[in-house]
Design a protein around this motif. Structure first.
Motif, PDB file in Angstrom:
ATOM      1  N   SER A  35      12.031   7.641   5.161  1.00 15.77           N
ATOM      2  CA  SER A  35      11.058   7.976   4.119  1.00 15.77           C
ATOM      3  C   SER A  35       9.643   7.939   4.684  1.00 15.77           C
ATOM      4  N   GLN A  38       3.660   5.264   2.521  1.00 15.34           N
ATOM      5  CA  GLN A  38       2.988   5.350   1.229  1.00 15.34           C
ATOM      6  C   GLN A  38       1.519   4.926   1.333  1.00 15.34           C
ATOM      7  N   THR A  39       1.247   3.915   2.159  1.00 16.75           N
ATOM      8  CA  THR A  39      -0.117   3.402   2.313  1.00 16.75           C
ATOM      9  C   THR A  39      -0.214   2.568   3.581  1.00 16.75           C
ATOM     10  N   SER A  45       0.935  -2.094  -0.411  1.00 14.18           N
ATOM     11  CA  SER A  45       2.246  -1.662   0.066  1.00 14.18           C
ATOM     12  C   SER A  45       3.375  -2.172  -0.819  1.00 14.18           C
ATOM     13  N   ASP A  47       6.692  -0.458  -0.134  1.00 12.86           N
ATOM     14  CA  ASP A  47       7.882   0.183   0.427  1.00 12.86           C
ATOM     15  C   ASP A  47       8.135  -0.259   1.863  1.00 12.86           C
ATOM     16  N   SER A  50       6.129   1.751   4.956  1.00 21.97           N
ATOM     17  CA  SER A  50       4.727   1.324   5.077  1.00 21.97           C
ATOM     18  C   SER A  50       4.643  -0.079   5.660  1.00 21.97           C
ATOM     19  N   SER A 213       0.318  12.184   3.680  1.00 26.29           N
ATOM     20  CA  SER A 213       1.528  12.719   3.049  1.00 26.29           C
ATOM     21  C   SER A 213       2.486  13.360   4.044  1.00 26.29           C
ATOM     22  N   LYS A 414       8.340   8.239  -2.966  1.00 23.52           N
ATOM     23  CA  LYS A 414       7.016   8.028  -3.540  1.00 23.52           C
ATOM     24  C   LYS A 414       7.003   8.377  -5.023  1.00 23.52           C
ATOM     25  N   GLU A 418       6.489   5.877  -8.364  1.00 24.13           N
ATOM     26  CA  GLU A 418       5.489   6.168  -9.386  1.00 24.13           C
ATOM     27  C   GLU A 418       6.115   6.218 -10.775  1.00 24.13           C
TER      28      GLU A 418
END
Length: 529
Positions: A35, A38-39, A45, A47, A50, A213, A414, A418
């Motif tokens: 995957s 994400q940040t 974070s 995930d 990340s 992204s 992601k 959300e």
């Protein structure tokens, strides 16, 4: 005498030899990820990908070695008070940020105060609970500057606790406890960590090429890292490959040095010399949106839990070394007097497949709701394993529960996260990896005030048990946490499905990879033959 042609050929041969040596000398590892990042902001974070990138690009007080051993990172010396409430750390004096700034104790103070500040909305702020004044700060009752962390000098950090935390060293390995360069964070503001160019780190590697992204990026050796002599790799190239068929083919053709494996691949390749099964301190589970009247009903949740054959799931569907759980807490995460929390807490009757019970509870639930049938949507990620598990769950629920219709929706991770944050789901296949070596790393997820309680399940008695455990030690604390886990299971706040193993193939010339059940891969000491 050598002819002109001979001299030319010799020159070309030497040039090619030198080029080959140079290419081989550059240590570049090629790695697949399931995957996207994400940040790169440690406070935000949620995930695995990340977190793994940050564990290799930031460096905090400690780090994990193989088998979860905690080793010093930026800490040169540690002292602890007799009551276990005050830690004093002497930090490495030659540590620097990737922009050349010095790393000091103030960088920890700034980062930790920022993380507990309610305005930051840090995803893992609850991990600071137990550090002096953290709970009051997060509740808005005290200022972040009153957190129990202070810079005694440029390279001396003091941490004050409200109560002894037996798992403290493993706790502060979590990315949210990393230091931050205040100048960089204030420069980029809300955009900090949204791309590689808006991130400043202090670990063995710097993240390059991540735009926010994209599905390709690199970890590049940090020339400012204080212990750079121990870092042998020049670069790690990452590629998101959600299909293990794709990553396996790339591994076979020499384009990747590591690939994750699907269940079928793991079954076929188990005897391969490059096969490695990684143990994970992780749990995959179903979370229910209890804001939905259907899923607020306890009997419906019980029906769903009893309708799933987890033994078949791990042995036949996954077949990669994953384990059938006895508790929401994974095996080998927490022990007391040599007793594994998960084994003590779990019994076969608590999380077992029973078609008759499933149908009984569904009948009760539908009657209470005044319904004749059950319709659900099962949300999950779009990688191969998640899709396969969701398909299995769909078939199990429809086969074992009459008048039941289940649809599946698999989207990128992601977007799934959300939707969970917004409460836009019915039932979701999700997972959690331990942040530290204690059962509360999982049990705290279901507190009423937890930011990870996406299903909004609430039970005052459960909250009281976890609050009581904060003030307890030893056997008394262990027993209180067992009661909390038993209550969580009785209420089916979540339904544990399996403790995953990570089945992989790794090229034989990749040496010294560190893998910890908590935290995943550490590339600091990796070498290539």
């Amino acid at each position: 005498m050598m002819t002109k042609i001979a001299k030319t050929l010799l020159s070309l041969t030497l040039g090619l030899a030198l080029f080959g040596t140079s290419a081989q000398a550059k240590q570049t590892l090629r790695w697949s990820e399931p995957s996207e990042i994400q940040t790169l902001d440690p406070a935000l974070s949620v995930d695995t990908t990340s977190s793994e990138m940050m564990r290799n690009s930031y460096e905090g007080l400690y780090r994990f070695e193989n088998n979860g051993q905690v080793k010093k990172a930026l800490v040169k010396k540690e002292t602890r008070s007799a009551d276990g409430l005050t830690y004093t750390f002497t930090l490495q004096k030659n540590a620097k940020w990737s922009n050349g700034d010095r790393v000091t104790a103030k960088d920890f103070v700034y980062s930790w105060q920022r993380a507990v500040d309610p305005n930051t909305k840090a995803s893992n702020a609850q991990l600071f609970d137990g550090i002096k004044n953290a709970a009051a700060i997060m509740a808005g009752k005290k200022a972040p500057t009153e957190l129990g962390v202070s810079a005694v000098s440029d390279h001396t950090l003091k941490v004050e606790l409200e109560k002894p935390l037996p798992y403290f060293r493993s706790l502060v390995v979590a990315p949210i406890f990393s230091p931050l360069d205040q100048k960089a964070v204030e420069k980029y503001g809300k955009d900090y960590g949204t791309s590689a160019t808006k991130t400043v780190t202090n670990g063995p590697f710097n993240v390059k090429g991540w735009t926010g992204s994209n599905q390709k990026w690199q970890l590049v050796k940090n020339k400012h890292y204080w212990d750079k002599k121990q870092v042998k790799l020049d670069q790690i190239d990452f590629l998101v490959t959600k299909s293990t068929a794709t990553s396996y083919n790339m591994f076979q053709s020499g384009q990747l040095d590591k690939t994750d494996l699907s269940q079928d691949q793991a079954r076929q390749l188990r005897t391969n010399k490059e096969f490695i099964a990684r143990k994970q301190a992780r749990m995959q589970y179903l979370q229910f949106n209890t804001q939905d009247p259907l899923l607020k009903n306890l009997n419906v949740r019980k029906a769903l839990a009893y309708a799933i054959d987890r033994k078949q799931l791990v042995n036949s569907i996954l077949a990669d070394g994953s384990l059938r759980p006895k508790s929401f807490v994974p095996y080998d995460l927490m022990t007391y007097n040599a007793k594994d929390f998960a084994k003590v807490s779990g019994t076969k009757a608590k999380i077992s497949f029973d078609r008759k019970k499933a149908q009984h509870y569904l009948k009760l639930g539908l009657k209470e709701l005044g319904k004749d049938e059950l319709e659900l949507q099962l949300l999950g990620d779009d990688d191969d394993i998640s899709k396969k598990v969701n398909e299995y769950l769909q078939s199990q629920l429809e086969e074992n529960l009459p008048h039941t219709k289940v649809t599946t929706l698999n989207i990128n991770k992601k977007s799934r996260i959300e939707r969970m944050k917004k409460g836009e789901f019915e039932v979701v296949l999700t997972g959690w990896g331990a942040d530290y070596q204690d059962a509360t790393s999982f049990l705290n997820l279901l507190r009423s005030d937890s930011p990870y309680n996406f299903g909004k399940w609430q039970n005052p008695d459960y909250d009281k048990l976890l609050t009581s455990a904060k003030e307890q030690t030893g056997q008394k604390r262990f027993l209180t946490l067992l009661k909390a886990d038993e209550l969580l299971t009785a209420e089916q706040a979540v339904t544990p499905l399996y403790q995953p193993a990570l089945a992989t193939l790794l090229k034989k010339d990749v040496k010294h990879v560190i893998y910890a059940p908590i935290g995943g891969y550490n590339f600091k000491n990796v070498t290539l033959k």
